[in-house]
Structure formats: structure tokens, C-alpha cells
Design a protein around this motif. Structure first.
Motif, short mmCIF file in Angstrom:
data_model
loop_
_atom_site.label_atom_id
_atom_site.label_comp_id
_atom_site.label_asym_id
_atom_site.label_seq_id
_atom_site.Cartn_x
_atom_site.Cartn_y
_atom_site.Cartn_z
N TYR A 165 0.84 -1.19 0.00
CA TYR A 165 0.00 0.00 0.00
C TYR A 165 0.88 1.25 0.00
CZ TYR A 165 -3.24 3.54 1.79
OH TYR A 165 -3.98 4.68 1.97
N LYS A 166 1.88 1.28 0.86
CA LYS A 166 2.79 2.43 0.93
C LYS A 166 3.49 2.63 -0.41
CE LYS A 166 4.33 1.77 5.65
NZ LYS A 166 5.54 1.71 6.48
N LEU A 167 3.90 1.55 -1.02
CA LEU A 167 4.58 1.62 -2.31
C LEU A 167 3.65 2.21 -3.38
CD1 LEU A 167 7.06 1.00 -4.07
CD2 LEU A 167 6.09 -1.28 -4.42
N CYS A 168 2.41 1.78 -3.39
CA CYS A 168 1.44 2.30 -4.36
C CYS A 168 1.16 3.78 -4.15
CB CYS A 168 0.13 1.50 -4.29
SG CYS A 168 0.27 -0.14 -5.00
N VAL A 169 1.04 4.20 -2.90
CA VAL A 169 0.82 5.62 -2.60
C VAL A 169 2.04 6.43 -3.03
CG1 VAL A 169 0.50 7.31 -0.75
CG2 VAL A 169 -0.86 5.21 -0.77
N GLU A 170 3.23 5.91 -2.76
CA GLU A 170 4.46 6.58 -3.17
C GLU A 170 4.55 6.70 -4.69
OE1 GLU A 170 8.08 8.49 -3.29
OE2 GLU A 170 6.83 8.16 -1.53
N MET A 171 4.17 5.64 -5.40
CA MET A 171 4.20 5.68 -6.87
C MET A 171 3.19 6.68 -7.42
SD MET A 171 6.72 3.84 -7.54
CE MET A 171 6.60 3.95 -9.30
N ARG A 194 -3.62 14.64 -19.99
CA ARG A 194 -4.67 13.60 -20.03
C ARG A 194 -4.10 12.23 -19.66
NH1 ARG A 194 -6.76 10.34 -24.52
NH2 ARG A 194 -8.93 9.81 -24.06
N SER A 195 -2.93 11.91 -20.19
CA SER A 195 -2.31 10.62 -19.91
C SER A 195 -1.97 10.47 -18.42
CB SER A 195 -1.05 10.46 -20.76
OG SER A 195 -0.40 9.26 -20.47
N TYR A 196 -1.40 11.52 -17.85
CA TYR A 196 -1.08 11.46 -16.41
C TYR A 196 -2.35 11.35 -15.58
CZ TYR A 196 3.93 12.29 -16.74
OH TYR A 196 5.27 12.14 -17.00
N ARG A 197 -3.41 12.01 -16.00
CA ARG A 197 -4.68 11.90 -15.28
C ARG A 197 -5.19 10.46 -15.31
NH1 ARG A 197 -10.50 14.60 -16.87
NH2 ARG A 197 -11.57 13.92 -15.02
N GLN A 198 -5.13 9.84 -16.47
CA GLN A 198 -5.59 8.46 -16.59
C GLN A 198 -4.72 7.51 -15.77
OE1 GLN A 198 -5.27 8.49 -20.87
NE2 GLN A 198 -7.49 8.50 -21.13
N LEU A 199 -3.41 7.73 -15.80
CA LEU A 199 -2.50 6.88 -15.03
C LEU A 199 -2.79 7.01 -13.54
CD1 LEU A 199 -0.07 4.98 -15.02
CD2 LEU A 199 1.41 7.00 -15.06
N ASN A 200 -2.96 8.22 -13.06
CA ASN A 200 -3.26 8.41 -11.64
C ASN A 200 -4.61 7.82 -11.27
OD1 ASN A 200 -1.10 9.41 -10.29
ND2 ASN A 200 -1.85 11.48 -10.13
N GLY A 206 -5.98 5.14 -12.48
CA GLY A 206 -5.76 3.71 -12.28
C GLY A 206 -5.04 3.43 -10.98
N LYS A 207 -4.03 4.22 -10.67
CA LYS A 207 -3.28 4.01 -9.42
C LYS A 207 -4.19 4.20 -8.20
CE LYS A 207 1.37 4.84 -11.03
NZ LYS A 207 1.68 3.43 -10.97
N PHE A 208 -5.05 5.21 -8.24
CA PHE A 208 -5.93 5.45 -7.11
C PHE A 208 -6.99 4.36 -6.97
CE2 PHE A 208 -4.16 9.76 -7.22
CZ PHE A 208 -3.82 9.86 -5.88
N LYS A 209 -7.40 3.74 -8.06
CA LYS A 209 -8.33 2.61 -7.97
C LYS A 209 -7.66 1.42 -7.30
CE LYS A 209 -12.09 4.29 -9.46
NZ LYS A 209 -13.17 4.47 -8.51
#
Length: 170
Positions: free
Chosen positions: A33-39, A101-107, A109-112
Motif C-alpha cells: 500500500y505504501k509503495l502504491c501511494v508513493e508511486m 490527459r495521460s497522467y490523469r488516466q494513469l493516476n 488507475g493508481k488510485f483505484k
């Protein structure tokens, strides 16, 4: 959310797969979880660097044009040169818009994934609770996500370029 959880969790790996049991398993979940938040935070930092690059590039273009126009009598460029220049700066603005737009989509996915990880934690503070408190960015008086603002900046530059180049051409 159920679909993400199905993709996220390994069916064969649970508390019993860890030598120390539940405590060790929870520790592994927390570390992931910490790793995902950091990424997710690193993606936001990279997005800010990309925005800084494009803003600097556009500012340099505007400064160069201003310097050229401030001469005693700037030369009249042919329309073809103006059109070529306009296409270049519009291409830069388009690349900027697609980068945001790409960074928004990537984030997104990460937040999901982070939200799905929070299902196994005692508190779901980062995505679930915080996002609900901020009314999911739907009420601008409570919270306006930065991406809602930053996606307009390349559009504004593009419109300004079109108007500026039209003024130069006529």
C-alpha cells in the motif's frame, strides 16, 4: 471495485502463506500500500515536471515572439512561415494536452488500486474517506482537482496562438 479486487489479490496467497501468519501478511499489505501511494505521488511529481517543461517552452516561444515584435520595424513574414509556426506551436499545445490527459488516466488507475488495497486495511483514509470529504471533486467550492485546471492551460495557449497569428497575418 470488485473487478479490481479480483485482479489485485492473489487467490493462493493469504495469511496462511506467511510464516508468522496474520501479522506478517498485514505488514506485507501495508508495505505494498505504501509503495502504491508513493508511486502515485511520483506520477504527480512527474506530471508537474512535464507541465513545467511545456509552460517554459511556451513562455520561451512567447518571449521570442515578443522580442521579435519589439524591434523598430519587424520584418513581415510570409503567410506560409506564419502558418508553419502556428502548426508547430499548436502541435506543442496538443502534446501538452495529451500529456496532462495521460497522467490523469494513469493516476486514476493508481488510485483505484490504492482504493482496493484499502479494503484490507483498518482505515480507508487516503482514497475513500478523503475523496468523499472532497465531494469527489464535483463541487468546485469544496475542491477543484488540479487536473481540471491544468487541462485548460494548453487550450488557452493554443487559442492565444491562433488569435495572435491571425492578427499577424492580417
Amino acid at each position: 471495485m470488485a473487478e479490481i479486487s479480483e485482479l489485485l489479490w492473489n487467490d493462493g496467497v493469504g495469511e496462511s502463506a506467511y510464516r508468522e501468519g496474520a501479522a506478517s501478511y498485514q505488514s506485507a499489505v501495508i508495505e505494498q500500500y505504501k509503495l502504491c501511494v508513493e508511486m502515485a505521488d511520483r506520477v504527480a511529481a512527474r506530471r508537474n515536471l512535464a507541465n513545467t517543461f511545456f509552460l517554459t517552452l511556451n513562455s520561451a516561444l512567447v518571449a521570442a515572439l515578443g522580442t521579435w515584435m519589439s524591434g523598430a520595424k519587424p520584418p513581415e513574414p510570409p503567410v506560409l512561415v506564419l502558418v508553419a509556426g502556428l502548426l508547430v506551436v499548436l502541435a506543442v499545445c496538443t502534446a501538452w494536452w495529451f500529456t496532462v490527459r495521460s497522467y490523469r488516466q494513469l493516476n486514476w488507475g493508481k488510485f483505484k488500486v490504492i482504493e482496493a488495497l484499502e479494503e484490507r486495511l483498518p482505515a480507508r483514509a487516503f482514497v475513500s474517506a478523503e475523496w468523499k470529504i472532497l465531494e469527489e471533486g464535483r463541487n468546485w467550492r469544496v475542491y477543484t482537482p488540479l487536473v481540471h485546471v491544468e487541462r485548460w492551460v494548453p487550450v488557452i495557449f493554443g487559442v492565444a496562438y491562433v488569435l495572435g497569428f491571425a492578427a499577424l497575418a492580417w
